[in-house]
Design a protein around this motif. Sequence first.
Motif: not given
Length: 384
Positions: A28-37, A57-59, A72-73, A76-86
């Motif tokens: 999830i963190r990898l996909l939410r990182s900048p320029n990662i489609g 390896a991204l840097p 992505a921090s 941020r991912v922890q907040a997304e997971i919490a929102a998904t669960r909610k």
Amino acid sequence: MTGAGGAEQGVPPGEAAALSQEEAFARIRLLRSPNIGPITYRQLLGRFGEARAALGALPDLAGRAGRPYEAASEHRVQAEIAATRKAGARYLFHDSPDYPQLLAHSDGAPPILTYRGDLAVLGRPAVAIVGARNASAGAVRLARDFAHGLAEAGFTVVSGLARGIDGAAHAGALAGGSTIGVIASGIDIAYPPEHADLQARVASEGLLLAEQPPGTEPLARHFPTRNRIIAGLATGTLVVEAAPKSGSLITARLAGEMGREVMAVPGSPLDPRSRGCNQLIRDGAVLVQSVEDVIELLSGFDGIPGSRMTASLQEAQSQWQDEDRPLVAPPEICVADLLTSAPVAVDELIRQSGAGAPSVQMALLELEIGGRLQRHAGGRVSLS
């Protein structure tokens, strides 16, 4: 899913039981990182084997393109997971056995989806029904009747929960069987607002899918990507009523590019809302007038569509794949020098650079992570 860190990260499990909590969190963190489609994501997993290694390896990869990089921090991912669960939703990863196979084989398939509802509907044959938001009363009734008849015949009806034809298709399908709604927002946002109850029904009686993270508003740029999911899920796409240059035509043409059946209901040339369908038929879509027409086309579908919209494109792609390519890799700068702001096919870059496909793909990967590359439909790329 089990694994170290699961208690802290709390990824809603979905159906990928073999995936550890740590790896799910890293994906999830990898996909939410900048320029990662989606394409870059899959290439990184293919090269490094797991998301945790790819993140590390991204840097360095971005540094080769001359740019600093920060993934992505974790917060941020922890907040997304919490929102998904909610929201009562779960994650569906691209290598889960429940991930829809037709979608998996489409270009740029989403690596991670969030969902609410019953994944079992993904195992049934599917047909997409799309059309105008400002549809005529007759077209709305026709879409509802088509969807009801197809659902009764065992098809899952896929649409985008928009006003007009989409909403009618979902309503008709729910009355006759199953439906899948694909939304351009996060899984926790109903759009349009007047379809909140319909969206809730789709989630409870069928399946609701979203590619965007929870909390994401339905921005204009999200709808074309939503459309590719609709087209990718279905064996065929039926356009009931649409104006030229509409999103429904984008969905139909994406379906054609994927080698799926494209169907359209003809309309009066005097009604602007019918011109899109008539244009599709002129361009090679199959004219249909009844539920039986659709069932006949899709029940016997063998991978060769009756529509002729993309024959030349498919032939060209086949010729590209059959040709031998040199395996000598030139310096990465050669690939960058071949790019401009005008989109060009990756195969053309391979031919012109004289490099092997893996070398060109890696150069493009580094450029994209560094924020210098933009990907377009049809496997084309350009400088950002």
